[in-house]
Design a protein around this motif. Sequence first.
Motif, PDB file in Angstrom:
ATOM      1  N   ALA B 137       0.831  -1.207   0.000  1.00 21.55           N
ATOM      2  CA  ALA B 137       0.000   0.000   0.000  1.00 21.55           C
ATOM      3  C   ALA B 137       0.869   1.261   0.000  1.00 21.55           C
ATOM      4  N   LYS B 138       1.982   1.204   0.740  1.00 23.84           N
ATOM      5  CA  LYS B 138       2.900   2.351   0.740  1.00 23.84           C
ATOM      6  C   LYS B 138       3.578   2.486  -0.616  1.00 23.84           C
ATOM      7  N   ALA B 139       3.961   1.358  -1.206  1.00 19.60           N
ATOM      8  CA  ALA B 139       4.577   1.400  -2.545  1.00 19.60           C
ATOM      9  C   ALA B 139       3.593   1.983  -3.545  1.00 19.60           C
ATOM     10  N   ALA B 140       2.333   1.544  -3.457  1.00 16.30           N
ATOM     11  CA  ALA B 140       1.319   2.005  -4.416  1.00 16.30           C
ATOM     12  C   ALA B 140       1.156   3.520  -4.353  1.00 16.30           C
ATOM     13  N   ALA B 141       1.299   4.087  -3.133  1.00 14.36           N
ATOM     14  CA  ALA B 141       1.156   5.536  -2.979  1.00 14.36           C
ATOM     15  C   ALA B 141       2.300   6.292  -3.653  1.00 14.36           C
ATOM     16  N   THR B 142       3.403   5.598  -3.969  1.00 16.88           N
ATOM     17  CA  THR B 142       4.533   6.262  -4.636  1.00 16.88           C
ATOM     18  C   THR B 142       4.552   5.968  -6.136  1.00 16.88           C
ATOM     19  N   LYS B 143       3.459   5.386  -6.641  1.00 17.76           N
ATOM     20  CA  LYS B 143       3.375   5.139  -8.083  1.00 17.76           C
ATOM     21  C   LYS B 143       3.086   6.457  -8.801  1.00 17.76           C
ATOM     22  N   VAL B 144       3.832   6.688  -9.867  1.00 20.33           N
ATOM     23  CA  VAL B 144       3.700   7.958 -10.588  1.00 20.33           C
ATOM     24  C   VAL B 144       2.474   7.908 -11.495  1.00 20.33           C
ATOM     25  N   PHE B 146       1.331   9.760 -14.500  1.00 21.45           N
ATOM     26  CA  PHE B 146       1.740  10.757 -15.492  1.00 21.45           C
ATOM     27  C   PHE B 146       0.509  11.447 -16.054  1.00 21.45           C
TER      28      PHE B 146
END
Lengths: 363, 154
Positions: B137-144, B146
Amino acid sequence: MYVAVKGGERAIDNAHAWLAEERRGDTSVAELSTDQIREQLSLAVNRVMAEGSLYDPDLAALAIKQSRGDLIEAIFLIRAYRTTLPRFGASLPVETADMACDRRISATFKDVPGGQVLGPTFDYTHRLLDFKLAADGEVAPAATSEPRTEPTPHVTGFLGQDGLIQDETPSDETPRDITREPMSYPADRATRLQNLTRGDEGFILSLAYSTQRGYARNHAFVGELRIGKVAVEMEIPELGFAIEIGEMELTECETVNQFAGSKTEPPQFTRGYGLVMGQTERKAIAMALVDRALRWKELGEDFLGAAAQDEEFVLSHSDNIQATGFLEHIKLPHYVDFQAELELVRKLRAEAEQNVATKEAAE
Amino acid sequence: MMTDAATTPATAARKAWMGLLAKASPQRLQELWAAYDVDPAFTWLRPPEIGGVMVRGRMGGTGAPFNLGEMTVTRCALSLEDGTVGHGYVQGRDKVHAETAAKIDALMQGEAADAIEAAVLTPLRTEDSQARMDRAAKAAATKVDFFTLARGED
Protein backbone atom coordinates in the motif's frame (compact mmCIF):
# COMPACT_ATOMS: atom_id res chain seq x y z
CA MET A 1 64.98 -15.54 7.58
CA TYR A 2 62.34 -14.87 10.21
CA VAL A 3 63.41 -13.80 13.67
CA ALA A 4 60.89 -14.21 16.46
CA VAL A 5 60.57 -11.18 18.67
CA LYS A 6 58.49 -11.13 21.81
CA GLY A 7 57.31 -8.31 23.99
CA GLY A 8 54.26 -6.82 22.27
CA GLU A 9 51.68 -8.80 24.19
CA ARG A 10 50.98 -6.34 26.98
CA ALA A 11 50.90 -3.39 24.60
CA ILE A 12 48.48 -5.24 22.29
CA ASP A 13 46.15 -6.20 25.16
CA ASN A 14 46.11 -2.64 26.40
CA ALA A 15 45.53 -1.27 22.89
CA HIS A 16 42.51 -3.56 22.50
CA ALA A 17 41.12 -2.53 25.89
CA TRP A 18 41.43 1.11 24.89
CA LEU A 19 39.79 0.30 21.53
CA ALA A 20 36.80 -1.13 23.43
CA GLU A 21 36.56 2.02 25.51
CA GLU A 22 36.82 4.30 22.48
CA ARG A 23 34.21 2.20 20.69
CA ARG A 24 31.80 2.90 23.53
CA GLY A 25 32.60 6.63 23.42
CA ASP A 26 31.24 9.04 26.01
CA THR A 27 29.33 6.92 28.53
CA SER A 28 26.98 9.80 29.31
CA VAL A 29 25.55 9.18 25.81
CA ALA A 30 23.18 6.21 25.51
CA GLU A 31 24.73 3.05 24.05
CA LEU A 32 23.71 2.09 20.51
CA SER A 33 21.92 -1.25 20.27
CA THR A 34 22.36 -3.59 17.33
CA ASP A 35 18.57 -3.42 16.84
CA GLN A 36 18.90 0.35 16.35
CA ILE A 37 21.68 -0.17 13.82
CA ARG A 38 19.66 -2.79 11.94
CA GLU A 39 16.54 -0.62 11.82
CA GLN A 40 17.99 2.88 11.46
CA LEU A 41 21.26 2.36 9.56
CA SER A 42 19.75 -0.24 7.28
CA LEU A 43 21.60 0.84 4.14
CA ALA A 44 24.93 0.37 5.93
CA VAL A 45 23.65 -3.04 7.05
CA ASN A 46 22.74 -3.83 3.44
CA ARG A 47 26.19 -2.90 2.19
CA VAL A 48 27.87 -5.06 4.82
CA MET A 49 25.65 -8.02 3.90
CA ALA A 50 26.23 -7.57 0.15
CA GLU A 51 30.01 -7.25 0.34
CA GLY A 52 30.31 -9.64 3.28
CA SER A 53 28.35 -12.01 1.01
CA LEU A 54 26.13 -13.20 3.84
CA TYR A 55 22.49 -12.20 4.25
CA ASP A 56 21.87 -11.78 7.98
CA PRO A 57 20.85 -8.27 9.09
CA ASP A 58 21.45 -8.95 12.81
CA LEU A 59 25.01 -10.12 12.20
CA ALA A 60 25.74 -7.18 9.90
CA ALA A 61 24.44 -4.77 12.56
CA LEU A 62 26.67 -6.40 15.16
CA ALA A 63 29.66 -6.16 12.82
CA ILE A 64 29.00 -2.45 12.27
CA LYS A 65 28.86 -1.84 16.01
CA GLN A 66 32.03 -3.86 16.64
CA SER A 67 33.90 -2.06 13.84
CA ARG A 68 32.87 1.39 15.10
CA GLY A 69 31.15 2.02 11.77
CA ASP A 70 34.17 1.12 9.63
CA LEU A 71 32.20 -0.76 6.98
CA ILE A 72 35.17 -2.51 5.40
CA GLU A 73 36.21 -3.76 8.85
CA ALA A 74 32.58 -4.88 9.36
CA ILE A 75 32.62 -6.71 6.01
CA PHE A 76 35.87 -8.40 7.11
CA LEU A 77 34.15 -9.64 10.29
CA ILE A 78 31.24 -11.03 8.27
CA ARG A 79 33.55 -12.75 5.78
CA ALA A 80 35.47 -14.33 8.66
CA TYR A 81 32.24 -15.54 10.30
CA ARG A 82 30.97 -16.84 6.96
CA THR A 83 33.90 -19.21 6.64
CA THR A 84 32.87 -20.93 9.90
CA LEU A 85 29.42 -21.89 8.59
CA PRO A 86 28.84 -25.39 7.24
CA ARG A 87 27.30 -25.13 3.77
CA PHE A 88 23.85 -26.77 3.71
CA GLY A 89 23.53 -26.44 -0.04
CA ALA A 90 22.53 -24.01 -2.73
CA SER A 91 19.15 -22.44 -3.34
CA LEU A 92 17.13 -22.62 -6.51
CA PRO A 93 17.75 -19.43 -8.50
CA VAL A 94 15.57 -16.67 -7.04
CA GLU A 95 12.68 -15.51 -9.23
CA THR A 96 13.06 -11.75 -9.41
CA ALA A 97 10.01 -11.55 -11.69
CA ASP A 98 7.93 -12.49 -8.63
CA MET A 99 9.54 -9.85 -6.41
CA ALA A 100 7.24 -7.94 -4.03
CA CYS A 101 8.51 -4.58 -5.27
CA ASP A 102 8.95 -1.63 -2.92
CA ARG A 103 10.44 0.25 -5.82
CA ARG A 104 10.34 -0.34 -9.55
CA ILE A 105 11.31 2.21 -12.15
CA SER A 106 12.21 2.17 -15.80
CA ALA A 107 14.19 4.92 -17.49
CA THR A 108 13.27 3.56 -20.95
CA PHE A 109 9.48 3.08 -20.93
CA LYS A 110 7.24 5.64 -19.27
CA ASP A 111 4.07 3.56 -19.41
CA VAL A 112 5.53 0.22 -18.42
CA PRO A 113 2.99 -2.36 -17.15
CA GLY A 114 3.10 -2.32 -13.36
CA GLY A 115 3.98 1.36 -13.43
CA GLN A 116 6.76 3.55 -12.15
CA VAL A 117 6.85 2.98 -8.40
CA LEU A 118 9.31 5.26 -6.65
CA GLY A 119 9.47 3.55 -3.25
CA PRO A 120 11.47 4.96 -0.32
CA THR A 121 14.05 6.82 -2.42
CA PHE A 122 16.53 9.66 -1.88
CA ASP A 123 15.86 10.71 -5.50
CA TYR A 124 14.22 14.12 -5.81
CA THR A 125 15.24 15.12 -2.29
CA HIS A 126 17.10 18.44 -2.17
CA ARG A 127 20.09 17.09 -0.26
CA LEU A 128 19.68 19.78 2.36
CA LEU A 129 20.57 18.75 5.90
CA ASP A 130 17.39 18.14 7.85
CA PHE A 131 17.98 19.60 11.31
CA LYS A 132 14.67 18.19 12.50
CA LEU A 133 16.37 14.77 12.59
CA ALA A 134 18.86 16.11 15.12
CA ALA A 135 16.00 17.33 17.31
CA ASP A 136 13.49 14.48 17.39
CA GLY A 137 12.72 11.23 15.68
CA GLU A 138 9.00 11.65 15.15
CA VAL A 139 7.86 10.80 11.64
CA ALA A 140 4.46 11.08 10.05
CA PRO A 141 3.15 7.75 8.75
CA ALA A 142 3.74 7.16 5.04
CA ALA A 143 0.80 7.63 2.68
CA THR A 144 -0.93 4.54 1.39
CA SER A 145 -3.16 3.66 -1.52
CA GLU A 146 -4.81 0.57 -2.87
CA PRO A 147 -2.06 -2.07 -3.23
CA ARG A 148 -1.22 -2.90 -6.83
CA THR A 149 -2.40 -6.34 -7.85
CA GLU A 150 -1.21 -6.37 -11.45
CA PRO A 151 1.95 -8.35 -12.23
CA THR A 152 5.21 -6.46 -12.58
CA PRO A 153 6.90 -8.06 -15.60
CA HIS A 154 10.53 -7.45 -16.44
CA VAL A 155 10.90 -4.54 -18.85
CA THR A 156 13.49 -6.37 -20.95
CA GLY A 157 10.81 -8.99 -21.64
CA PHE A 158 8.99 -6.48 -23.89
CA LEU A 159 12.09 -5.87 -25.98
CA GLY A 160 12.69 -9.60 -26.06
CA GLN A 161 9.29 -10.28 -27.63
CA ASP A 162 10.37 -8.34 -30.72
CA GLY A 163 13.87 -9.81 -30.75
CA LEU A 164 15.24 -6.32 -30.17
CA ILE A 165 17.38 -7.39 -27.23
CA GLN A 166 19.83 -10.19 -26.86
CA ASP A 167 18.24 -13.25 -25.26
CA GLU A 168 19.44 -14.68 -21.99
CA THR A 169 19.78 -18.42 -22.43
CA PRO A 170 18.14 -20.22 -19.51
CA SER A 171 20.08 -23.15 -18.12
CA ASP A 172 20.40 -25.17 -14.94
CA GLU A 173 24.14 -25.40 -15.09
CA THR A 174 25.84 -25.31 -11.68
CA PRO A 175 27.81 -22.07 -11.56
CA ARG A 176 31.41 -21.97 -10.40
CA ASP A 177 31.75 -20.71 -6.85
CA ILE A 178 34.63 -18.32 -6.09
CA THR A 179 34.31 -19.07 -2.38
CA ARG A 180 35.26 -22.67 -3.14
CA GLU A 181 37.60 -22.45 -6.12
CA PRO A 182 40.22 -19.77 -6.67
CA MET A 183 39.67 -17.31 -9.51
CA SER A 184 41.17 -18.28 -12.84
CA TYR A 185 41.14 -16.47 -16.15
CA PRO A 186 39.39 -16.20 -18.52
CA ALA A 187 36.41 -16.13 -16.14
CA ASP A 188 32.89 -17.00 -17.31
CA ARG A 189 30.03 -14.55 -16.77
CA ALA A 190 28.66 -16.41 -13.72
CA THR A 191 32.03 -16.06 -12.01
CA ARG A 192 32.25 -12.39 -12.96
CA LEU A 193 28.77 -11.68 -11.58
CA GLN A 194 29.54 -13.41 -8.28
CA ASN A 195 32.72 -11.38 -7.99
CA LEU A 196 30.99 -8.09 -8.86
CA THR A 197 28.02 -8.54 -6.53
CA ARG A 198 30.34 -8.91 -3.51
CA GLY A 199 32.91 -6.41 -4.83
CA ASP A 200 33.64 -3.05 -3.25
CA GLU A 201 30.91 -0.51 -3.98
CA GLY A 202 33.39 2.33 -4.46
CA PHE A 203 35.55 0.35 -6.87
CA ILE A 204 32.62 -0.92 -8.94
CA LEU A 205 31.08 2.58 -8.96
CA SER A 206 34.28 4.19 -10.23
CA LEU A 207 34.77 1.59 -12.95
CA ALA A 208 31.15 2.00 -14.05
CA TYR A 209 31.64 5.76 -14.11
CA SER A 210 34.73 5.34 -16.26
CA THR A 211 32.64 3.49 -18.87
CA GLN A 212 30.19 6.39 -18.92
CA ARG A 213 33.01 8.85 -19.43
CA GLY A 214 34.25 7.06 -22.52
CA TYR A 215 36.56 4.26 -21.36
CA ALA A 216 34.88 1.25 -22.99
CA ARG A 217 32.00 3.31 -24.24
CA ASN A 218 28.69 1.57 -23.72
CA HIS A 219 25.86 3.99 -23.42
CA ALA A 220 23.58 2.37 -20.88
CA PHE A 221 19.90 2.99 -20.20
CA VAL A 222 18.43 1.70 -16.97
CA GLY A 223 15.81 -0.53 -18.53
CA GLU A 224 14.64 -1.37 -15.07
CA LEU A 225 15.56 -1.04 -11.45
CA ARG A 226 13.57 -2.96 -8.86
CA ILE A 227 13.94 -3.39 -5.12
CA GLY A 228 11.93 -5.74 -2.96
CA LYS A 229 11.68 -9.11 -1.34
CA VAL A 230 11.99 -12.48 -3.01
CA ALA A 231 11.47 -15.92 -1.55
CA VAL A 232 14.47 -18.25 -1.35
CA GLU A 233 13.69 -21.89 -2.13
CA MET A 234 15.93 -24.88 -1.66
CA GLU A 235 15.60 -28.55 -2.49
CA ILE A 236 15.71 -30.47 0.78
CA PRO A 237 17.11 -33.93 0.04
CA GLU A 238 15.57 -35.54 3.14
CA LEU A 239 12.13 -34.27 2.09
CA GLY A 240 12.43 -34.86 -1.64
CA PHE A 241 10.95 -31.49 -2.53
CA ALA A 242 11.81 -27.80 -2.35
CA ILE A 243 10.63 -25.48 0.40
CA GLU A 244 11.01 -21.79 1.07
CA ILE A 245 13.81 -21.40 3.60
CA GLY A 246 13.51 -17.65 3.89
CA GLU A 247 13.34 -14.45 1.93
CA MET A 248 15.72 -11.64 1.13
CA GLU A 249 15.57 -8.08 -0.05
CA LEU A 250 17.35 -7.61 -3.35
CA THR A 251 18.09 -4.82 -5.78
CA GLU A 252 18.06 -5.75 -9.45
CA CYS A 253 19.17 -3.54 -12.31
CA GLU A 254 18.90 -4.38 -15.98
CA THR A 255 20.61 -2.05 -18.38
CA VAL A 256 19.82 -1.82 -22.06
CA ASN A 257 22.80 -0.90 -24.19
CA GLN A 258 22.81 0.05 -27.82
CA PHE A 259 24.81 -2.27 -29.98
CA ALA A 260 25.46 -1.80 -33.67
CA GLY A 261 26.13 -5.46 -34.26
CA SER A 262 29.37 -7.28 -34.81
CA LYS A 263 30.77 -10.14 -36.85
CA THR A 264 28.84 -12.59 -34.67
CA GLU A 265 25.76 -10.67 -33.48
CA PRO A 266 22.98 -8.73 -35.29
CA PRO A 267 22.26 -5.09 -34.41
CA GLN A 268 20.14 -5.22 -31.25
CA PHE A 269 20.16 -4.07 -27.68
CA THR A 270 22.41 -5.89 -25.27
CA ARG A 271 22.17 -6.31 -21.54
CA GLY A 272 24.11 -5.58 -18.40
CA TYR A 273 22.91 -7.17 -15.19
CA GLY A 274 23.20 -6.18 -11.57
CA LEU A 275 21.75 -8.11 -8.63
CA VAL A 276 22.81 -7.20 -5.10
CA MET A 277 21.57 -8.07 -1.60
CA GLY A 278 19.54 -5.40 0.17
CA GLN A 279 18.52 -1.95 -0.98
CA THR A 280 21.75 -1.14 -2.77
CA GLU A 281 20.82 0.56 -6.01
CA ARG A 282 24.02 2.50 -6.66
CA LYS A 283 25.91 -0.77 -6.50
CA ALA A 284 23.38 -2.66 -8.63
CA ILE A 285 23.47 -0.05 -11.42
CA ALA A 286 27.27 0.05 -11.30
CA MET A 287 27.44 -3.74 -11.39
CA ALA A 288 25.26 -3.82 -14.51
CA LEU A 289 27.50 -1.32 -16.31
CA VAL A 290 30.68 -3.21 -15.43
CA ASP A 291 29.06 -6.55 -16.35
CA ARG A 292 28.24 -5.10 -19.78
CA ALA A 293 31.75 -3.71 -20.28
CA LEU A 294 33.27 -7.11 -19.42
CA ARG A 295 31.11 -8.84 -22.06
CA TRP A 296 33.03 -7.36 -25.00
CA LYS A 297 34.59 -10.67 -25.98
CA GLU A 298 31.37 -12.71 -26.15
CA LEU A 299 29.68 -9.91 -28.14
CA GLY A 300 32.56 -9.68 -30.61
CA GLU A 301 33.44 -6.09 -29.67
CA ASP A 302 36.93 -4.63 -29.75
CA PHE A 303 39.12 -4.41 -26.68
CA LEU A 304 39.68 -0.69 -26.29
CA GLY A 305 42.29 -1.00 -23.56
CA ALA A 306 39.87 0.31 -20.93
CA ALA A 307 40.25 -0.83 -17.33
CA ALA A 308 36.56 -1.83 -17.13
CA GLN A 309 37.05 -4.26 -20.04
CA ASP A 310 40.05 -5.96 -18.48
CA GLU A 311 38.53 -8.81 -16.51
CA GLU A 312 41.73 -9.78 -14.74
CA PHE A 313 42.22 -6.18 -13.61
CA VAL A 314 38.59 -5.79 -12.52
CA LEU A 315 38.08 -9.15 -10.85
CA SER A 316 41.39 -9.27 -9.04
CA HIS A 317 41.03 -5.80 -7.54
CA SER A 318 37.31 -5.64 -6.72
CA ASP A 319 37.42 -7.42 -3.38
CA ASN A 320 37.95 -4.89 -0.60
CA ILE A 321 38.93 -7.54 1.94
CA GLN A 322 41.72 -8.88 -0.24
CA ALA A 323 42.72 -5.33 -1.07
CA THR A 324 42.74 -4.03 2.47
CA GLY A 325 44.45 -7.16 3.76
CA PHE A 326 47.35 -6.69 1.40
CA LEU A 327 47.42 -2.93 1.76
CA GLU A 328 47.29 -2.88 5.53
CA HIS A 329 49.77 -5.68 6.12
CA ILE A 330 52.59 -3.31 5.18
CA LYS A 331 52.07 -1.40 8.42
CA LEU A 332 52.86 -4.52 10.45
CA PRO A 333 56.45 -5.12 11.61
CA HIS A 334 58.84 -5.63 8.70
CA TYR A 335 61.94 -5.02 10.84
CA VAL A 336 64.05 -7.79 9.37
CA ASP A 337 63.02 -7.06 5.77
CA PHE A 338 63.81 -3.46 6.34
CA GLN A 339 67.16 -4.23 8.00
CA ALA A 340 68.14 -6.07 4.83
CA GLU A 341 67.10 -3.09 2.70
CA LEU A 342 69.05 -0.77 4.98
CA GLU A 343 72.16 -2.93 4.67
CA LEU A 344 71.80 -2.95 0.89
CA VAL A 345 71.46 0.83 0.62
CA ARG A 346 74.47 1.34 2.92
CA LYS A 347 76.53 -1.05 0.82
CA LEU A 348 75.52 0.66 -2.44
CA ARG A 349 76.34 4.06 -0.99
CA ALA A 350 79.72 2.83 0.21
CA GLU A 351 80.45 1.42 -3.25
CA ALA A 352 79.36 4.66 -4.91
CA GLU A 353 81.63 6.69 -2.59
CA GLN A 354 84.48 4.29 -3.24
CA ASN A 355 83.98 4.71 -7.00
CA VAL A 356 84.04 8.49 -6.74
CA ALA A 357 87.17 8.39 -4.59
CA THR A 358 88.96 6.06 -7.02
CA LYS A 359 87.96 8.23 -9.98
CA GLU A 360 89.24 11.40 -8.28
CA ALA A 361 92.51 9.71 -7.35
CA ALA A 362 93.00 8.67 -10.99
CA GLU A 363 92.57 12.20 -12.23
CA MET B 1 14.13 -30.84 -10.14
CA MET B 2 10.77 -31.33 -8.52
CA THR B 3 9.94 -34.86 -7.60
CA ASP B 4 6.45 -36.25 -8.16
CA ALA B 5 5.84 -35.93 -4.43
CA ALA B 6 5.99 -32.16 -4.81
CA THR B 7 2.75 -32.15 -6.74
CA THR B 8 0.50 -34.00 -4.28
CA PRO B 9 -1.88 -31.89 -2.15
CA ALA B 10 -0.30 -33.17 1.08
CA THR B 11 3.12 -32.10 -0.10
CA ALA B 12 1.84 -28.73 -1.26
CA ALA B 13 0.34 -28.14 2.19
CA ARG B 14 3.56 -29.18 3.91
CA LYS B 15 5.61 -26.92 1.64
CA ALA B 16 3.33 -24.05 2.56
CA TRP B 17 3.59 -24.47 6.34
CA MET B 18 7.33 -25.11 6.26
CA GLY B 19 7.83 -21.94 4.21
CA LEU B 20 5.63 -19.96 6.57
CA LEU B 21 7.58 -21.23 9.60
CA ALA B 22 10.95 -20.56 7.91
CA LYS B 23 10.09 -16.91 7.35
CA ALA B 24 8.23 -16.27 10.61
CA SER B 25 9.63 -13.91 13.21
CA PRO B 26 11.14 -16.19 15.87
CA GLN B 27 9.63 -14.08 18.67
CA ARG B 28 6.13 -14.17 17.22
CA LEU B 29 6.29 -17.89 16.53
CA GLN B 30 7.44 -18.50 20.10
CA GLU B 31 4.55 -16.43 21.50
CA LEU B 32 1.97 -18.35 19.51
CA TRP B 33 3.61 -21.70 20.27
CA ALA B 34 3.73 -20.92 24.00
CA ALA B 35 0.04 -19.96 23.91
CA TYR B 36 -0.82 -23.25 22.18
CA ASP B 37 0.74 -24.85 25.29
CA VAL B 38 1.51 -28.35 24.08
CA ASP B 39 5.09 -29.51 24.15
CA PRO B 40 5.42 -32.99 22.68
CA ALA B 41 8.10 -35.41 23.77
CA PHE B 42 10.63 -36.02 21.02
CA THR B 43 14.10 -37.32 20.23
CA TRP B 44 16.59 -35.49 18.08
CA LEU B 45 17.44 -37.02 14.75
CA ARG B 46 19.64 -34.00 14.07
CA PRO B 47 20.01 -31.36 16.77
CA PRO B 48 19.79 -27.75 15.58
CA GLU B 49 22.79 -26.57 13.60
CA ILE B 50 23.52 -23.18 12.07
CA GLY B 51 24.83 -23.05 8.54
CA GLY B 52 24.83 -21.20 5.27
CA VAL B 53 22.99 -21.67 2.01
CA MET B 54 24.42 -20.29 -1.20
CA VAL B 55 21.66 -18.25 -2.85
CA ARG B 56 21.62 -18.12 -6.63
CA GLY B 57 20.26 -15.63 -9.10
CA ARG B 58 19.85 -15.79 -12.86
CA MET B 59 21.68 -13.61 -15.39
CA GLY B 60 19.24 -11.02 -16.66
CA GLY B 61 16.64 -12.47 -14.28
CA THR B 62 15.91 -15.35 -16.67
CA GLY B 63 19.25 -16.78 -17.86
CA ALA B 64 21.91 -19.08 -16.47
CA PRO B 65 22.40 -19.25 -12.67
CA PHE B 66 25.18 -17.51 -10.75
CA ASN B 67 26.06 -17.38 -7.06
CA LEU B 68 24.75 -14.27 -5.35
CA GLY B 69 25.98 -14.94 -1.80
CA GLU B 70 24.97 -16.90 1.24
CA MET B 71 22.26 -16.59 3.86
CA THR B 72 22.18 -18.00 7.37
CA VAL B 73 19.88 -20.96 7.97
CA THR B 74 19.27 -23.15 11.01
CA ARG B 75 18.04 -26.69 10.60
CA CYS B 76 17.14 -29.68 12.71
CA ALA B 77 15.15 -32.88 12.57
CA LEU B 78 13.33 -34.72 15.32
CA SER B 79 10.95 -37.58 15.81
CA LEU B 80 7.89 -37.68 18.04
CA GLU B 81 7.12 -40.67 20.23
CA ASP B 82 4.79 -42.08 17.57
CA GLY B 83 7.68 -41.95 15.09
CA THR B 84 6.51 -38.95 13.09
CA VAL B 85 9.50 -37.04 11.76
CA GLY B 86 9.55 -33.24 11.73
CA HIS B 87 12.05 -31.03 9.93
CA GLY B 88 12.91 -27.45 10.69
CA TYR B 89 14.66 -25.29 8.11
CA VAL B 90 14.45 -21.64 9.13
CA GLN B 91 16.12 -18.40 8.13
CA GLY B 92 18.63 -16.96 10.59
CA ARG B 93 20.52 -18.38 13.57
CA ASP B 94 17.82 -19.09 16.14
CA LYS B 95 17.99 -22.72 17.26
CA VAL B 96 14.74 -22.51 19.24
CA HIS B 97 13.04 -21.23 16.07
CA ALA B 98 14.23 -24.33 14.18
CA GLU B 99 13.19 -26.64 17.03
CA THR B 100 9.67 -25.17 17.20
CA ALA B 101 9.34 -25.33 13.42
CA ALA B 102 10.32 -29.01 13.45
CA LYS B 103 7.84 -29.83 16.24
CA ILE B 104 5.07 -28.07 14.37
CA ASP B 105 6.06 -29.81 11.15
CA ALA B 106 5.74 -33.16 12.92
CA LEU B 107 2.46 -32.34 14.69
CA MET B 108 0.94 -30.98 11.49
CA GLN B 109 1.24 -34.49 10.00
CA GLY B 110 -1.03 -35.88 12.73
CA GLU B 111 -4.32 -35.28 14.48
CA ALA B 112 -3.26 -31.96 16.02
CA ALA B 113 -3.07 -30.36 12.57
CA ASP B 114 -6.34 -28.44 12.76
CA ALA B 115 -5.65 -27.10 16.25
CA ILE B 116 -2.14 -25.93 15.31
CA GLU B 117 -3.38 -24.49 12.07
CA ALA B 118 -5.85 -22.38 14.05
CA ALA B 119 -3.57 -21.47 16.96
CA VAL B 120 -0.28 -20.88 15.20
CA LEU B 121 -0.29 -21.01 11.41
CA THR B 122 -3.40 -18.98 10.66
CA PRO B 123 -2.29 -16.03 12.82
CA LEU B 124 1.21 -16.17 11.27
CA ARG B 125 -0.23 -16.28 7.76
CA THR B 126 -2.69 -13.47 8.43
CA GLU B 127 -0.05 -11.23 9.98
CA ASP B 128 2.41 -11.99 7.20
CA SER B 129 -0.07 -11.12 4.48
CA GLN B 130 -1.14 -7.99 6.37
CA ALA B 131 2.50 -6.87 6.61
CA ARG B 132 2.92 -7.47 2.87
CA MET B 133 -0.26 -5.55 2.07
CA ASP B 134 0.88 -2.65 4.28
CA ARG B 135 4.14 -2.39 2.35
CA ALA B 136 2.40 -2.80 -0.99
CA ALA B 137 0.00 0.00 0.00
CA LYS B 138 2.90 2.35 0.74
CA ALA B 139 4.58 1.40 -2.55
CA ALA B 140 1.32 2.00 -4.42
CA ALA B 141 1.16 5.54 -2.98
CA THR B 142 4.53 6.26 -4.64
CA LYS B 143 3.38 5.14 -8.08
CA VAL B 144 3.70 7.96 -10.59
CA ASP B 145 0.52 9.08 -12.33
CA PHE B 146 1.74 10.76 -15.49
CA PHE B 147 -0.42 13.39 -17.08
CA THR B 148 0.23 15.40 -20.21
CA LEU B 149 -0.10 19.15 -20.08
CA ALA B 150 -2.23 20.63 -22.89
CA ARG B 151 0.06 21.86 -25.59
CA GLY B 152 -0.43 23.31 -29.02
CA GLU B 153 -0.55 26.55 -30.90
CA ASP B 154 -4.07 27.71 -30.11
